[in-house]
Scaffold this motif. Structure first.
Motif, PDB file in Angstrom:
ATOM      1  N   ASP A 166       0.859  -1.192   0.000  1.00 36.71           N
ATOM      2  CA  ASP A 166       0.000   0.000   0.000  1.00 36.71           C
ATOM      3  C   ASP A 166       0.888   1.233   0.000  1.00 36.71           C
ATOM      4  O   ASP A 166       1.675   1.443   0.925  1.00 36.71           O
ATOM      5  CB  ASP A 166      -0.911   0.000   1.226  1.00 36.71           C
ATOM      6  N   ILE A 167       0.760   2.047  -1.035  1.00 34.68           N
ATOM      7  CA  ILE A 167       1.608   3.227  -1.200  1.00 34.68           C
ATOM      8  C   ILE A 167       0.883   4.462  -0.669  1.00 34.68           C
ATOM      9  O   ILE A 167      -0.215   4.782  -1.100  1.00 34.68           O
ATOM     10  CB  ILE A 167       1.975   3.428  -2.685  1.00 34.68           C
ATOM     11  N   GLY A 168       1.545   5.157   0.257  1.00 38.00           N
ATOM     12  CA  GLY A 168       0.944   6.360   0.834  1.00 38.00           C
ATOM     13  C   GLY A 168      -0.199   6.030   1.766  1.00 38.00           C
ATOM     14  O   GLY A 168      -1.287   6.608   1.670  1.00 38.00           O
TER      15      GLY A 168
ATOM     16  N   ALA B  36       2.592  -1.686   4.545  1.00 46.49           N
ATOM     17  CA  ALA B  36       2.102  -0.311   4.575  1.00 46.49           C
ATOM     18  C   ALA B  36       3.289   0.632   4.389  1.00 46.49           C
ATOM     19  O   ALA B  36       4.406   0.333   4.821  1.00 46.49           O
ATOM     20  CB  ALA B  36       1.395  -0.022   5.893  1.00 46.49           C
ATOM     21  N   THR B  37       3.056   1.779   3.746  1.00 48.58           N
ATOM     22  CA  THR B  37       4.146   2.731   3.510  1.00 48.58           C
ATOM     23  C   THR B  37       3.631   4.156   3.613  1.00 48.58           C
ATOM     24  O   THR B  37       2.460   4.435   3.344  1.00 48.58           O
ATOM     25  CB  THR B  37       4.779   2.554   2.112  1.00 48.58           C
TER      26      THR B  37
ATOM     27  N   GLN C 157       5.429  10.879  11.092  1.00 46.78           N
ATOM     28  CA  GLN C 157       4.294  10.943  12.008  1.00 46.78           C
ATOM     29  C   GLN C 157       3.147  10.024  11.579  1.00 46.78           C
ATOM     30  O   GLN C 157       2.439   9.467  12.428  1.00 46.78           O
ATOM     31  CB  GLN C 157       3.806  12.384  12.190  1.00 46.78           C
ATOM     32  N   ASN C 158       2.971   9.831  10.273  1.00 47.03           N
ATOM     33  CA  ASN C 158       1.922   8.904   9.819  1.00 47.03           C
ATOM     34  C   ASN C 158       2.294   7.459  10.123  1.00 47.03           C
ATOM     35  O   ASN C 158       1.447   6.664  10.565  1.00 47.03           O
ATOM     36  CB  ASN C 158       1.672   9.074   8.323  1.00 47.03           C
ATOM     37  N   ARG C 159       3.534   7.126   9.894  1.00 47.13           N
ATOM     38  CA  ARG C 159       3.967   5.757  10.193  1.00 47.13           C
ATOM     39  C   ARG C 159       3.902   5.480  11.699  1.00 47.13           C
ATOM     40  O   ARG C 159       3.493   4.392  12.125  1.00 47.13           O
ATOM     41  CB  ARG C 159       5.374   5.507   9.656  1.00 47.13           C
ATOM     42  N   GLU C 160       4.252   6.475  12.494  1.00 43.60           N
ATOM     43  CA  GLU C 160       4.169   6.312  13.945  1.00 43.60           C
ATOM     44  C   GLU C 160       2.728   6.156  14.406  1.00 43.60           C
ATOM     45  O   GLU C 160       2.436   5.362  15.314  1.00 43.60           O
ATOM     46  CB  GLU C 160       4.818   7.520  14.628  1.00 43.60           C
ATOM     47  N   GLU C 161       1.827   6.905  13.778  1.00 45.71           N
ATOM     48  CA  GLU C 161       0.405   6.806  14.147  1.00 45.71           C
ATOM     49  C   GLU C 161      -0.151   5.429  13.820  1.00 45.71           C
ATOM     50  O   GLU C 161      -0.919   4.847  14.599  1.00 45.71           O
ATOM     51  CB  GLU C 161      -0.399   7.886  13.422  1.00 45.71           C
ATOM     52  N   MET C 162       0.231   4.878  12.683  1.00 42.16           N
ATOM     53  CA  MET C 162      -0.223   3.536  12.351  1.00 42.16           C
ATOM     54  C   MET C 162       0.338   2.512  13.337  1.00 42.16           C
ATOM     55  O   MET C 162      -0.382   1.594  13.778  1.00 42.16           O
ATOM     56  CB  MET C 162       0.185   3.168  10.919  1.00 42.16           C
ATOM     57  N   GLN C 163       1.599   2.660  13.680  1.00 41.65           N
ATOM     58  CA  GLN C 163       2.206   1.743  14.652  1.00 41.65           C
ATOM     59  C   GLN C 163       1.483   1.824  15.996  1.00 41.65           C
ATOM     60  O   GLN C 163       1.336   0.808  16.699  1.00 41.65           O
ATOM     61  CB  GLN C 163       3.691   2.064  14.837  1.00 41.65           C
ATOM     62  N   ARG C 164       1.003   2.999  16.361  1.00 43.34           N
ATOM     63  CA  ARG C 164       0.271   3.156  17.613  1.00 43.34           C
ATOM     64  C   ARG C 164      -0.984   2.288  17.616  1.00 43.34           C
ATOM     65  O   ARG C 164      -1.308   1.657  18.626  1.00 43.34           O
ATOM     66  CB  ARG C 164      -0.079   4.636  17.800  1.00 43.34           C
ATOM     67  N   TRP C 165      -1.669   2.252  16.465  1.00 42.19           N
ATOM     68  CA  TRP C 165      -2.865   1.402  16.384  1.00 42.19           C
ATOM     69  C   TRP C 165      -2.475  -0.076  16.358  1.00 42.19           C
ATOM     70  O   TRP C 165      -3.108  -0.903  17.030  1.00 42.19           O
ATOM     71  CB  TRP C 165      -3.688   1.744  15.146  1.00 42.19           C
TER      72      TRP C 165
END
Length: 383
Positions: free
Chosen positions: A183-185, A205-206, A211-219
């Motif tokens: 998944d791009i973006g 996921a990419t 900050q977006n990658r960190e937010e996804m990792q949080r979930w």
């Protein structure tokens, strides 16, 4: 002075540019006083909250947009109309941000001052480029703006439910499947994986921003403060026939996402310096039109992400059409104006055959953007 009456005479003789001379605002003329009066009354009318709804139709718009500056805060969709071709073309030029379009900046600023909110000064605050995303993009604002799902307000969710249904069709009903999906973006979102996790053993996921990658990792890690996706998960489970398995679905998404990587679609290899084997499917949702500043960059980006697909594999693009901005919170970000034909040609030029596509036309001014349609395309890479 000649007098013109009748529809045919207007079509033949009305000069839109001459008419727009009346709207050069801020020069202290009697025209300023009249326009100020109109703008104040429109602001008062729409700001009161008594007039609002799904659709406003403006009859006889002429070549002007001043009448929409307050109305756009109260209606999800505005339909401009005029019998004169040149008037409609003049509005289209402004909507598409063409250089030759009339400059409404002083009028827009005046209305923003009336509303007491210069953050929405739509002519000066648009952020563009990689650094703007790194410095100003706020994942929580973005998710609250576009993914606060309300099952009781179908109109508010129209674009989101359309995307979820189409991804359900592609991955569940049509049976598009394989070992790996990239998944791009991805942004901070996981909604695009809710159907895909049933069809692929591994999802990568990419995103460009930390900050977006960190937010996804949080979930993924179930950390406190992570965004609550449960209502969307329940909606997709209902599409699949069992709303009650939503908790199981969330866990399956978490297990299937194996990596969260940095990507840059403007680079020939978007995942460099990492080397990733070609994928069965590459998915990109609302990414390229916000990452690319112009059409040549967009066409190259389609080729770049297409290079990650194995021969015979699939590319799925979900694109916002005919938009020039979106506002996830307090900052306004650039979006590249795209039409369906532009997307199709870029995909074909990248070596793909279009399998099927679907378009949903709808204005989304309520959610902080001026997008006019959502376009989903499924294509197969030539062998």
């Amino acid at each position: 002075m000649a007098e013109f009456t009748g529809r045919d005479v207007y079509q033949a003789e009305f000069d839109s540019r001459d008419y727009l001379e009346y709207f050069h605002f801020g020069e202290g003329t009697l025209g300023d006083e009249a326009l100020e009066f109109y703008l104040k009354q429109l602001c008062k009318t729409f700001a009161s909250g008594r007039l609002k709804g799904d659709t406003l139709i403006d009859l006889g718009s002429g070549p002007t947009i001043y009448q929409f500056l307050s109305a756009c805060e109260s209606y999800r969709s505005i339909i401009a109309s005029d019998p004169v071709d040149r008037n409609r073309q003049e509005i289209e030029m402004w909507v598409k941000s063409k250089p030759e379009a009339f400059d409404w900046t002083p009028v827009v600023k005046y209305v923003c001052e009336l509303e007491g909110n210069r953050l929405h000064d739509i002519m000066e605050k648009t952020l563009i480029g990689k650094e703007a995303y790194l410095q100003h993009f706020r994942p929580q604002d973005y998710m609250k703006t576009y993914y606060s799902f309300n099952p009781d307000r179908a109109a508010d969710n129209a674009f989101l439910t359309f995307s979820l249904k189409i991804l359900h069709k592609a991955f569940i009903l049509d049976g598009l499947k394989g070992n790996t999906l990239i998944d791009i973006g991805s942004g901070p979102s996981i909604h695009q994986f809710l159907s895909a996790c049933e069809s692929f053993q591994e999802i990568i996921a990419t995103d460009y921003t930390d900050q977006n990658r960190e937010e996804m990792q949080r979930w993924l890690k179930k950390e406190p403060g992570a965004f609550d996706w449960s209502l969307l998960v329940k909606y997709v489970c209902e599409l699949e026939g069992d709303r009650e398995r939503w908790a199981e679905k969330e866990e399956k998404v978490r297990r299937t996402i194996k990596q969260v990587l940095k990507c840059d679609v403007t680079q020939a290899d978007p995942l460099a310096p990492l080397v990733v084997p070609p994928a069965d499917c590459v998915l990109s949702v609302l990414c390229l039109e916000t990452a690319c500043e112009d059409l040549p960059t967009y066409r190259s980006a389609v080729k770049n992400i297409g290079s990650l697909v194995k021969p015979g594999g699939h590319l799925i693009l979900v694109t916002a059409l005919k938009t020039t901005f979106y506002i996830p919170g307090q900052n306004r970000f650039h979006a590249l104006y795209l039409e369906q034909e532009t997307v199709d040609n870029a995909v074909k030029g990248a070596g793909f055959d279009i399998v099927w596509a679907e378009l949903k036309e709808l204005c989304d001014s309520l959610h902080g953007s001026n997008k006019r349609g959502r376009y989903v395309l499924v294509a197969q890479k030539q062998q």
